[in-house]
Design an enzyme around this catalytic site. Structure first.
Site, PDB file in Angstrom:
ATOM      1  N   LYS A 118      10.869  -9.728   6.565  1.00  0.00           N
ATOM      2  CA  LYS A 118       9.570 -10.246   6.118  1.00  0.00           C
ATOM      3  C   LYS A 118       9.757 -11.504   5.267  1.00  0.00           C
ATOM      4  CE  LYS A 118       7.020  -7.103   4.374  1.00  0.00           C
ATOM      5  NZ  LYS A 118       6.222  -6.154   3.611  1.00  0.00           N
ATOM      6  N   LYS A 130      14.224  -3.771  -2.768  1.00  0.00           N
ATOM      7  CA  LYS A 130      13.083  -2.889  -3.040  1.00  0.00           C
ATOM      8  C   LYS A 130      13.516  -1.864  -4.066  1.00  0.00           C
ATOM      9  CE  LYS A 130       8.786  -2.085  -1.745  1.00  0.00           C
ATOM     10  NZ  LYS A 130       7.709  -3.016  -1.390  1.00  0.00           N
ATOM     11  N   ASP A 170       4.071  -2.434  -5.943  1.00  0.00           N
ATOM     12  CA  ASP A 170       3.881  -1.790  -4.637  1.00  0.00           C
ATOM     13  C   ASP A 170       2.970  -0.593  -4.938  1.00  0.00           C
ATOM     14  OD1 ASP A 170       5.076  -1.758  -1.696  1.00  0.00           O
ATOM     15  OD2 ASP A 170       5.056   0.323  -2.320  1.00  0.00           O
TER      16      ASP A 170
END
Ligand code: NDP
Length: 449
Positions: A118, A130, A170
């Site tokens: 991405k 992440k 997130d």
């Protein structure tokens, strides 16, 4: 084992299964990418020889740590936190933190793996990473969330830096959590390093339009998908799952572009409002009062709420899954196709199961995978880093127009790459190959690292 992998890729996939037992979501994310890389391996055999794919599948670094904290009654709690620094070929690790009870290493690795491609597609100088924790912010007081964030950052800070690793939000991590995390980072390091976290508040280094970016970007991407079919969003009926950050701003932009959004959801139920979702009410309930979606019908009495409802049975032209992974399965996909859906695009990460994606492909439905369609969020985080580095403050319009152009470019790149590699109209193939090639070339140029 996948029937869709050639022999070399199948061996790589088996090795991933063997080395990462029990991490189903990670396996799924890897499989979905490997299934599209066959033509790349034939065209660039040097990537096979130099084991570029195996290297991409192995995180550069994985950090797992204990987060002890105390609740308002003085009771002790222990959570587990993760930061997976997956790939830094294109820039510092970049990707959000997720706080949700379902978080374990396999979820963070799937998200980190997706993030590599991405971020490459966004054409920004950012690598993939992440993180997150199995902490559940639901029902916690602000003070409890603060103590948890401070404890987490007391370990995490040593791994971060604006040129090293830059987390963001997130699921379960928004402006409030980013504030507490940043405050603790600043306190421990004695550095006002704005670029070390993105998604900051507007008064202290945040960028206008970051809050809107993922949802807006998703809808810009859908607009391009429709334009490629000589169609537009104007007059379309849209269904959006979730009612968090991505969902709310997807609803806002779709409405601005002339569509009518008639349904959204949370993890308890589904709202259908045939007159169009009342966005001000939704924002008040979710962003201000942090209440359940069921409260929507207290004000909009004509709307229908169904506990554990099935959002994908609501007929629509455009379906935007914006809640969580694997929320749209084969049965849902069949129903959407029967009901005449034209475009499906992922606001969430990997919300569509492989079976559902195959059903859309076979039915000729335009399907936008998350790594392309929801890249507007991370791209705008990279713009926030630019704004911070220049010690400037950009207008909403400036950032939104950059975001729009980025989404147009991502669409073009995915669309043209799919064509070039023999799968016209297949955005999964286009996005995976375009993202992979950018990372693979950078890794190859840097030698065996
Ligand atoms: P939020 O926490 O703001 O909202 C998440 C929404 O999804 C809530 O409505 C939540 O309902 C619902 N949800 C969460 N888990 C489940 C579940 N297991 N079943 C059903 N519904 C669920 O998160 P975001 O909007 O930020 O993120 C949504 C998705 O978008 C995630 O996949 C995330 O990775 C992805 N994403 C987010 C980006 C961003 O900038 N925020 C960028 C790119 C991707 P409830 O409140 O009831 O839990």
């Amino acid at each position: 084992m996948s029937a869709r992998l050639d022999e070399k890729l199948d061996l790589i996939y088996r090795d991933v299964l063997h080395r990462n037992p029990g991490e189903e979501e990670f396996h799924q994310a890897v499989q979905e990418v490997l299934e599209t890389l066959g033509p790349v391996m034939s065209k660039y055999p040097e990537f096979v020889d130099r084991k570029v794919i195996q290297r991409i599948c192995e995180p550069e670094r994985q950090i797992i740590f204990r987060v002890p904290w105390q609740d308002d009654n003085g009771e002790f709690h222990i959570n587990r936190a993760f930061r997976v620094e997956f790939n830094s070929a294109l820039g510092p690790y970049k990707g959000g933190m997720r706080f949700h009870p379902s978080v374990y290493l396999g979820i963070i690795k799937f998200l980190g793996f997706e993030q590599i491609f991405k971020n490459a597609l966004s054409n920004m100088p950012i690598g993939g990473g992440k993180g997150g924790s199995d902490f559940d912010p639901k029902g916690k007081s602000d003070d409890e969330v603060m103590r948890f964030c401070q404890s987490l950052m007391t370990e995490l800070y040593r791994h971060l830096g604006e040129n090293t690793d830059v987390p963001a939000g997130d699921i379960g991590v928004g402006k409030r959590e980013i504030g507490y995390l940043f405050g603790q980072y600043k306190r421990i390091t004695n550095r006002y390093e704005s670029g070390v976290l993105t998604g900051k508040g507007l008064d202290w280094g945040g960028i206008l339009a970051r809050n809107e970016a993922t949802g807006y970007g998703l809808v810009y991407f859908v607009d391009e998908m429709l334009k490629a079919k000589k169609d537009s969003l104007d007059g379309k009926t849209v269904v959006v799952s979730g009612s968090g950050n991505v969902a709310i701003y997807a609803i806002e932009k779709a409405t601005q572009l002339g569509a009518k959004v008639i349904a959204c959801s949370d993890s308890s139920g589904v709202i259908v409002d045939e007159e169009g979702i009342d966005l001000d009410l939704l924002k008040q309930l979710k962003e201000v009062e942090r209440r359940r979606l069921s409260a929507y019908t207290d004000t909009r009495t004509h709307a229908k709420y169904s506990e554990n409802g099935d959002i994908w049975s609501v007929a629509c032209d455009v379906a935007l899954p914006c809640a969580t992974q694997n929320e749209l399965n084969g049965k849902d996909a069949k129903k959407l196709v029967e009901n005449g859906v034209v475009v499906v695009a992922e606001g969430a990460n990997m919300p569509t199961t492989p079976e559902a994606a195959r059903i859309f492909a076979e039915a000729g439905i335009a399907f936008g995978p998350g790594k392309a369609a929801n890249a507007g969020g991370v791209a705008t985080s990279a713009l926030e880093m630019q704004q911070n580095a220049s010690r400037d403050c950009w207008t909403f319009e400036h950032t939104e127009s950059r975001l729009h152009q980025i989404m147009v470019d991502i669409h073009k790149s995915a669309f043209e790459t799919a064509d070039e590699f023999g799968s016209p109209g297949n955005y999964v193939v286009g996005a995976n190959i375009a993202g992979f090639l950018k990372v693979a070339r950078a890794m190859d140029a840097m030698g065996l690292v």
